[in-house]
Design an enzyme around this catalytic site. Sequence first.
Site, short mmCIF file in Angstrom:
data_model
loop_
_atom_site.label_atom_id
_atom_site.label_comp_id
_atom_site.label_asym_id
_atom_site.label_seq_id
_atom_site.Cartn_x
_atom_site.Cartn_y
_atom_site.Cartn_z
N CYS A 173 54.40 -28.95 15.75
CA CYS A 173 54.72 -28.64 17.14
C CYS A 173 53.50 -28.68 18.07
O CYS A 173 53.65 -28.48 19.27
CB CYS A 173 55.41 -27.28 17.22
SG CYS A 173 56.83 -27.18 16.11
N HIS A 311 53.54 -21.48 24.69
CA HIS A 311 54.24 -22.17 23.60
C HIS A 311 55.52 -21.44 23.23
O HIS A 311 56.48 -22.06 22.77
CB HIS A 311 53.33 -22.28 22.38
CG HIS A 311 53.98 -22.96 21.21
ND1 HIS A 311 54.23 -24.31 21.21
CD2 HIS A 311 54.45 -22.48 20.02
CE1 HIS A 311 54.83 -24.65 20.06
NE2 HIS A 311 54.98 -23.55 19.32
N HIS A 349 63.28 -25.96 21.85
CA HIS A 349 62.00 -26.34 21.25
C HIS A 349 62.04 -27.80 20.81
O HIS A 349 62.80 -28.17 19.93
CB HIS A 349 61.70 -25.42 20.07
CG HIS A 349 60.34 -25.60 19.48
ND1 HIS A 349 59.36 -26.40 20.04
CD2 HIS A 349 59.78 -25.08 18.34
CE1 HIS A 349 58.28 -26.36 19.29
NE2 HIS A 349 58.51 -25.56 18.26
#
Length: 421
Positions: A173, A311, A349
Amino acid sequence: MARAFVTGLGFITSIGNDRDTVSRHLRELQHGFERYAPFEKDGIGCKIVGTIKGFTTDSPDPEDWTWPERYKIKRETLRSMAPHGLYAHCAMVQAIEDAKLEEADIANAKTGLYASSGGSPFLTHYHHERLLKHGVMRCSPMGIVSSIVGTLNFNLVAAFKIRGASCGFSSACASSAHGLGFAYDEIALGRQQRMFVVGAEDGNTDAILPFAGMRTLSLQTDPALASRPFDAARDGFVGTGGATVLVLESEAEVARRGVTPYCELLGWGQASDGYNVAISHPDGAGIEAAMRQALQAAGVAPESVDYVNAHATSTLIGDISEARALKAVFTKGGAKGPAISSTKALTGHGLSLAGAMETGFTALALREGFMPGSAHISHLDPECEGLAILRATEIRVPQVAVKNSSGFGGANVALVLRRAG
């Protein structure tokens, strides 16, 4: 060291497939979540996905895919793509138009491309099953280049005739944030005058559902409750796919072409947790170190940062780790700290896509003069008290922003951006 500016953006996302729609949905806090038909089967607890609208890519044969009519893609180009390759191709077209680039600006030795994705588990599975059932000579010659990690850069470099630096990044990620950081270095060191940075993911069952085995996906059935970073009742993230492309250019190229940039990328930092293969350091040690490195590299004091695009994915551990890191960097000595939000509350996400997508959102916010709120918070987690987490969008012009990204193994990246002009 040459300066680097963001001059073009392209978006295929759950909250819109063009810059203006994305900007409006960020301002209005309109999410892109839906109940996902493939997850309606018995035994699948998660139900919500940040879906990509206007595209059909559920067949392993690209001949069956559909996409918006404005994008003209030749058959020979399409046949080597994964679903996220199609999304990225369309986002590239947007970014090129947005930056007002000509073909000569793109196909030269001083223009490169860095791309990030997790490959296509969907097509990997399909081609492997075909190999076992029908034999190697019945397999597509494009099976490898359409499915493995690297498929994005293979296809985009060929399709757009990129002749400069090209590479794929794989740090889960944090991947496309790493791509942005190293693209900045290419320009700052004078190796390249222009870099395309691309993040993309399929966002389908094969890409998202395996995370259910890690117990990291939200089990909420209400789209308005499924992704709520920093909320005390959050229970996991919502998966999404799509693509974002950013164009980075040197100051000399910005001046030569007479374009107005979105913002300047001032610097970046990276650090590792050295803690766990999948779980963030409980005190956010790596992301704290990455932010401090980025601020030092950019020559920016913590008190000069106006906005942080976090994040924060809506997981129980990850959000708290980042909150602790944010407090350590920005709120020491009673400092109020910058406004903070997680736009994953709207998009979900995007995995490897997340860093590029959310840096694109931050670039929009810097140029257009707003800070998107962190949606769906009913009760702020007590660990987040003391941070200026926005509950609603503020129409206020940020001058300096930080974008955080974190990945498996405790890979952490922070980017520092400044409003242009």
